[in-house]
Design an enzyme around this catalytic site. Structure first.
Site, mmCIF file in Angstrom:
data_model
loop_
_atom_site.group_PDB
_atom_site.id
_atom_site.type_symbol
_atom_site.label_atom_id
_atom_site.label_comp_id
_atom_site.label_asym_id
_atom_site.label_seq_id
_atom_site.Cartn_x
_atom_site.Cartn_y
_atom_site.Cartn_z
ATOM 1 N N PHE A 130 49.813 39.835 79.091
ATOM 2 C CA PHE A 130 49.864 40.811 77.995
ATOM 3 C C PHE A 130 49.030 42.068 78.291
ATOM 4 C CE2 PHE A 130 47.507 41.548 73.779
ATOM 5 C CZ PHE A 130 48.327 42.607 73.405
ATOM 6 N N THR A 182 52.023 32.088 85.437
ATOM 7 C CA THR A 182 52.008 30.896 84.586
ATOM 8 C C THR A 182 53.001 31.164 83.449
ATOM 9 O OG1 THR A 182 50.338 31.748 83.050
ATOM 10 C CG2 THR A 182 49.520 30.629 85.045
ATOM 11 N N THR A 188 35.699 38.631 76.765
ATOM 12 C CA THR A 188 36.051 38.525 75.354
ATOM 13 C C THR A 188 34.812 38.490 74.462
ATOM 14 O OG1 THR A 188 37.032 37.001 73.757
ATOM 15 C CG2 THR A 188 36.172 36.018 75.745
ATOM 16 N N ASP A 189 35.006 38.858 73.190
ATOM 17 C CA ASP A 189 33.908 38.735 72.225
ATOM 18 C C ASP A 189 33.644 37.275 71.836
ATOM 19 O OD1 ASP A 189 36.181 38.261 70.694
ATOM 20 O OD2 ASP A 189 35.731 39.751 69.148
ATOM 21 N N GLU A 190 34.578 36.372 72.193
ATOM 22 C CA GLU A 190 34.423 34.969 71.764
ATOM 23 C C GLU A 190 33.228 34.296 72.424
ATOM 24 O OE1 GLU A 190 37.810 32.517 71.310
ATOM 25 O OE2 GLU A 190 39.087 34.155 70.675
ATOM 26 N N TYR A 232 37.946 27.470 75.763
ATOM 27 C CA TYR A 232 38.307 28.808 76.274
ATOM 28 C C TYR A 232 37.068 29.691 76.380
ATOM 29 C CZ TYR A 232 39.650 33.730 76.012
ATOM 30 O OH TYR A 232 39.729 35.087 76.222
ATOM 31 N N LYS A 255 35.107 31.363 79.637
ATOM 32 C CA LYS A 255 34.936 32.812 79.793
ATOM 33 C C LYS A 255 33.441 33.135 79.915
ATOM 34 C CE LYS A 255 37.555 35.753 79.805
ATOM 35 N NZ LYS A 255 38.379 36.374 80.883
#
Ligand code: NAD
Ligand code: DAU
Length: 353
Positions: A10, A34, A132-134, A158, A162
């Site tokens: 994406f 993938t 990522t902000d996660e 996930y 990261k």
């Protein structure tokens, strides 16, 4: 040229398309293809000699070494990852492999390549890691947004992988001097997003007359950024970011999930009205995601201050563009959502009803 990993996914594909349109500098695009990678997205680049696509796994050290030696990029922009939180809950192993082992392998290959470069090229080289902000965990309603100094507290497989990759990138700068840049961005939306993620999933389900599955009470908050703005921020960080620094990227667009889904229904009611009633009637509350982070929010002031970036889209303009794109490109969605994806839908949603 620059090397992009994950350029058939994406954000990576949006980045490659924007880059080639805006700069004309060649791109070596490495992607394993993938379920999330789709060459159809790169169709507009067919015949463009400035785009070199190679199907390869970032965990393959030999392939990474050979590609770096052959193409001699001035920078690596690392997008490739397993990116879907729900999938990481069902099967974390692929996340450890690609996000941690893959990033480690790429860093090792980059370091071996970088130390051989002549002084000027060595100084100019960059390894930009897209994160990522996660990694910062979950905020409560009154907490200030995540800044670059917020401690890491990842909660899902996930985000833990990261976070692991971010730490490796940091260590390669601190220990070996590799000129790295890390960006931590909030939730993206826009064209070419795989329909497992909230916004494209809700558009696809709405148009198919299926339930719109809102997890839990629908009051979890995400901070939304149009993908083109993320790509512009990455270009700015690549050009002017300081090696070893991290930059938070976000659009100051905190929204509750239920509000996002309701707004999507309203946009679809206006542009593709149903024979009867509103798409809102398809909203269905389902069992929550395990360990579901309550709120993400990004403080993007460092990026604005130090590299002069600001988002061009508001949530309203970006969402309207996105809905229009999905309405005009239903064959893209049908193609990526066929086959294997149906098994995932069954695995993720059957147990939530
Ligand atoms: P995506 O899942 O759409 O695309 C990932 C791409 O990486 C796919 O093309 C896939 O084929 C490729 N890939 C996966 N494993 C690979 C491997 N081992 N070797 C080579 N290629 C491989 O992901 P996305 O949403 O475009 O996210 C891109 C990056 O941005 C990720 O690192 C993600 O963590 C980060 N990010 C995403 C968001 C978001 O909202 N989507 C927000 C912030 C950061
Ligand atoms: O914050 C950045 C992250 O945003 C990226 O690092 C991830 O790669 C990306 O996938 C995204 O993670 P989220 O988990 O926030 O995105 P997702 O689209 O899966 O979910 C957004 C919110 O919507 C989340 O609170 C869960 C909820 N949700 C999601 C799905 C798929 C639902 O309520 N129903 C759904 O069917």
């Amino acid at each position: 040229m620059i090397l992009v990993t994950g350029g058939a996914g994406f954000i990576g594909s949006n980045f490659v398309l924007d880059w080639l349109q805006g700069t004309g500098e060649s791109v070596l695009n490495i992607d394993k293809l993938t379920y999330a990678g789709n060459l159809g997205t790169l169709e507009p680049l067919h015949g463009n000699v400035k785009h070199v696509f190679v199907r390869a796994d970032i965990c393959d050290r030999g392939a990474m070494d050979a590609l770096l030696a052959e193409h001699k990029p001035r920078a690596i922009l690392h997008f490739a990852a397993e990116s879907h939180v729900d999938r990481s809950i069902h099967g974390p192993a692929d996340f450890v492999q690609t996000n941690v082992v893959g990033t480690f392998t790429l860093l090792e290959a980059a370091r071996a390549y970088w130390i051989t470069l002549p002084a000027a090229q060595k100084a100019a080289f960059r390894f930009l890691h897209v994160s990522t902000d996660e990694v910062f965990g979950s905020l409560s309603e009154d907490d200030p947004p995540f800044s670059e100094t917020t401690p890491y507290a990842p909660n899902s497989p996930y985000s833990a992988t990261k976070a692991g990759s971010d730490h490796l990138v940091r260590a390669y700068h601190h220990t070996y001097g590799l000129p790295v840049l890390t960006t931590n961005c909030s939730n993206n939306y826009g064209p070419y997003q795989f329909p497992e993620k909230l916004i494209p999933l809700m558009i696809a389900n709405a148009l198919a007359g299926k339930p719109l599955p809102v997890y839990g009470d629908g009051n979890n908050v995400r901070d939304w950024l149009y993908v083109g703005d993320h790509c512009a921020a990455i270009r700015r960080v690549l050009a002017d970011g300081k090696p070893g620094e991290t930059y938070n990227i976000g659009g100051w667009n905190e929204k509750k999930n239920l509000d996002v889904v309701s707004t999507l229904c309203d946009l679809l009611d206006a542009s593709r009205p149903k024979a009867e009633g509103s798409y809102r009637e398809q909203i269905t509350y389902v069992k929550d995601r395990p360990g579901h982070d309550r709120r993400y929010a990004i403080d993007a002031r460092k990026l604005e201050r130090e590299v002069g970036w600001k988002p061009a889209e508001t949530f309203e303009t970006g969402l309207a563009k996105t809905v229009r794109w999905y309405l005009d490109n239903r064959e893209w969605v049908d193609e990526v959502a066929s086959g294997e994806y149906q098994k995932w839908v069954e695995a993720n949603y059957a147990e939530r009803v």
